[in-house]
Design an enzyme around this catalytic site. Structure first.
Site, PDB file in Angstrom:
ATOM      1  N   HIS A 273      29.940  52.172  68.587  1.00 40.53           N
ATOM      2  CA  HIS A 273      29.712  53.619  68.594  1.00 40.53           C
ATOM      3  C   HIS A 273      29.533  54.088  70.040  1.00 40.53           C
ATOM      4  O   HIS A 273      28.964  53.371  70.865  1.00 40.53           O
ATOM      5  CB  HIS A 273      28.470  53.949  67.751  1.00 40.53           C
ATOM      6  CG  HIS A 273      28.321  55.427  67.537  1.00 40.53           C
ATOM      7  ND1 HIS A 273      27.791  56.246  68.500  1.00 40.53           N
ATOM      8  CD2 HIS A 273      28.665  56.213  66.502  1.00 40.53           C
ATOM      9  CE1 HIS A 273      27.810  57.495  68.045  1.00 40.53           C
ATOM     10  NE2 HIS A 273      28.339  57.503  66.842  1.00 40.53           N
TER      11      HIS A 273
ATOM     12  N   GLU B   3      36.489  58.523  67.206  1.00 35.07           N
ATOM     13  CA  GLU B   3      35.452  59.524  67.468  1.00 35.07           C
ATOM     14  C   GLU B   3      35.573  60.018  68.906  1.00 35.07           C
ATOM     15  O   GLU B   3      35.076  59.358  69.833  1.00 35.07           O
ATOM     16  CB  GLU B   3      34.064  58.911  67.255  1.00 35.07           C
ATOM     17  CG  GLU B   3      33.835  58.410  65.847  1.00 35.07           C
ATOM     18  CD  GLU B   3      32.350  58.398  65.515  1.00 35.07           C
ATOM     19  OE1 GLU B   3      31.967  59.046  64.541  1.00 35.07           O
ATOM     20  OE2 GLU B   3      31.580  57.767  66.250  1.00 35.07           O
TER      21      GLU B   3
ATOM     22  N   GLY C 121      28.247  65.351  67.758  1.00 31.97           N
ATOM     23  CA  GLY C 121      26.989  66.081  67.831  1.00 31.97           C
ATOM     24  C   GLY C 121      27.085  67.370  68.631  1.00 31.97           C
ATOM     25  O   GLY C 121      26.070  67.977  68.963  1.00 31.97           O
TER      26      GLY C 121
ATOM     27  N   LYS D 279      21.903  57.262  62.316  1.00 32.62           N
ATOM     28  CA  LYS D 279      21.349  57.004  63.659  1.00 32.62           C
ATOM     29  C   LYS D 279      19.856  56.686  63.536  1.00 32.62           C
ATOM     30  O   LYS D 279      19.458  56.021  62.581  1.00 32.62           O
ATOM     31  CB  LYS D 279      21.654  58.181  64.587  1.00 32.62           C
ATOM     32  CG  LYS D 279      23.150  58.555  64.532  1.00 32.62           C
ATOM     33  CD  LYS D 279      23.612  59.532  65.574  1.00 32.62           C
ATOM     34  CE  LYS D 279      25.107  59.772  65.402  1.00 32.62           C
ATOM     35  NZ  LYS D 279      25.678  60.648  66.417  1.00 32.62           N
TER      36      LYS D 279
ATOM     37  N   ASN E 122      26.317  58.060  59.123  1.00 28.88           N
ATOM     38  CA  ASN E 122      25.625  57.320  60.186  1.00 28.88           C
ATOM     39  C   ASN E 122      24.351  58.102  60.491  1.00 28.88           C
ATOM     40  O   ASN E 122      24.403  59.141  61.142  1.00 28.88           O
ATOM     41  CB  ASN E 122      26.540  57.242  61.417  1.00 28.88           C
ATOM     42  CG  ASN E 122      25.818  56.691  62.629  1.00 28.88           C
ATOM     43  OD1 ASN E 122      24.732  56.115  62.515  1.00 28.88           O
ATOM     44  ND2 ASN E 122      26.409  56.873  63.802  1.00 28.88           N
TER      45      ASN E 122
ATOM     46  N   GLU F 173      27.512  56.025  71.424  1.00 28.94           N
ATOM     47  CA  GLU F 173      26.131  56.018  71.928  1.00 28.94           C
ATOM     48  C   GLU F 173      25.739  54.612  72.370  1.00 28.94           C
ATOM     49  O   GLU F 173      24.996  54.429  73.336  1.00 28.94           O
ATOM     50  CB  GLU F 173      25.171  56.563  70.857  1.00 28.94           C
ATOM     51  CG  GLU F 173      25.326  58.073  70.730  1.00 28.94           C
ATOM     52  CD  GLU F 173      24.999  58.634  69.363  1.00 28.94           C
ATOM     53  OE1 GLU F 173      24.351  57.960  68.558  1.00 28.94           O
ATOM     54  OE2 GLU F 173      25.427  59.776  69.094  1.00 28.94           O
TER      55      GLU F 173
ATOM     56  N   SER G 205      31.497  65.833  64.560  1.00 31.24           N
ATOM     57  CA  SER G 205      31.225  67.152  63.987  1.00 31.24           C
ATOM     58  C   SER G 205      32.024  67.432  62.706  1.00 31.24           C
ATOM     59  O   SER G 205      32.494  68.544  62.497  1.00 31.24           O
ATOM     60  CB  SER G 205      31.431  68.259  65.022  1.00 31.24           C
ATOM     61  OG  SER G 205      30.529  68.084  66.104  1.00 31.24           O
TER      62      SER G 205
HETATM   63  P1  PGA Z   1      28.304  63.959  64.319  1.00 34.48           P
HETATM   64  O1  PGA Z   1      28.224  62.399  64.711  1.00 34.48           O
HETATM   65  O2  PGA Z   1      28.919  64.016  62.957  1.00 34.48           O
HETATM   66  O3  PGA Z   1      26.889  64.428  64.365  1.00 34.48           O
HETATM   67  O4  PGA Z   1      29.173  64.610  65.349  1.00 34.48           O
HETATM   68  C1  PGA Z   1      29.277  61.532  64.411  1.00 34.48           C
HETATM   69  C2  PGA Z   1      28.905  60.139  64.843  1.00 34.48           C
HETATM   70  O5  PGA Z   1      28.185  59.986  65.840  1.00 34.48           O
HETATM   71  O6  PGA Z   1      29.322  59.143  64.210  1.00 34.48           O
END
Ligand code: PGA
Length: 242
Positions: free
Chosen positions: A88, A160, A166, A10, A8, A90, A205
């Site tokens: 997601h 998640e 992140g 983003k 992903n 976000e 992560s």
């Molecule tokens: P990350 O993000 O691997 O940077 O923690 C995962 C995601 O947002 O799908």
């Protein structure tokens, strides 16, 4: 089924960076694990034209019409797109999405022939309050209610934990497996024909140095990866190719 790694990206990478990444990745990719990528929507054609399956990070619940700024799942499918990430954290945090208003998006995307990766997960506060499993159960029921078009191929769940996205903090393999096992039990009850085989990805992560122990868990079928998917070398390592 092979393990599946989904990158992903983003809102990252310009066209030149996408092209260079895809060249470097494809040169070393063996296909041992499946690799899918969701770039910024404006560059999705670059991924469609590569051997990897291409996705978008959101789509409209409508297929066409006066919906300024939206992306039609039908148009994306016609272009050769394969999947859409929906729900997601976000999008839930910044764009007023919730499991209830995601339900019609999931339906439309499935109707249009896209594979949906539906994301669920708890915040740290919710985990500390002991609400993780009940929250995940609600997210699954609300998002997946009445999804008669769902099949083993076109529905994927991503767990998640919001506190792990992140942040560099990963759920331990046992913490992740506990939730994945719970998601599995709900899917099996909800979709008796295929829930036992539905892919459940872990996200938060995921990195080359923790991927193997996560993938070794019984109900972890792959990863949804943000940061570590941005470097071709790291994503190759996650796909078992470095
Ligand atoms: P990350 O993000 O691997 O940077 O923690 C995962 C995601 O947002 O799908």
């Amino acid at each position: 089924m092979k393990k599946l790694m989904v990158g992903n990206w983003k809102m990252n990478k310009n066209g030149k960076e996408c092209t260079e990444y895809l060249e470097a990745f494809v040169a070393k990719y063996s296909g041992r694990r499946e690799a899918w990528i969701a770039p910024q929507a404006l560059y999705v054609k670059l991924v469609i034209n590569s051997p990897l399956k291409a996705g978008i990070q959101n789509c409209s619940e409508h297929v066409e019409g006066a919906y300024t700024g939206e992306i039609s799942p039908r148009t994306f499918k016609e272009m050769g797109g394969h999947f859409v990430i929906l729900g997601h954290s976000e999008r839930r945090q910044y764009f007023t999405e919730n499991s209830r208003n995601l339900n019609p998006k999931i339906s439309t995307a499935l109707n249009e022939g896209l594979t949906v990766i539906y994301c669920v997960g708890e915040t740290l506060k919710e985990r500390d309050q002991g609400l993780t499993l009940s929250l995940i159960e609600d997210q699954l029921h609300q998002g997946l209610n009445d999804q008669s078009k769902a099949t083993v191929e076109n529905l994927i769940i991503a767990y998640e934990p919001v506190w792990a996205i992140g942040t560099g903090k990963t759920a331990s393999p046992l913490q992740a497996q506990e939730v994945h096992g719970f998601i599995r039990s709900i899917l099996t009850a909800k979709f008796p024909a295929f829930g036992h085989q539905t892919r459940i990805l872990y996200g938060g992560s995921v990195k080359p140095d923790n991927v193997e122990e996560l993938l070794a868990q019984k109900d972890i079928d792959g990863g949804l990866v943000g940061g570590a998917s941005l470097k071709a070398r790291d994503f190759l390592a996650l796909c078992g190719d470095m």
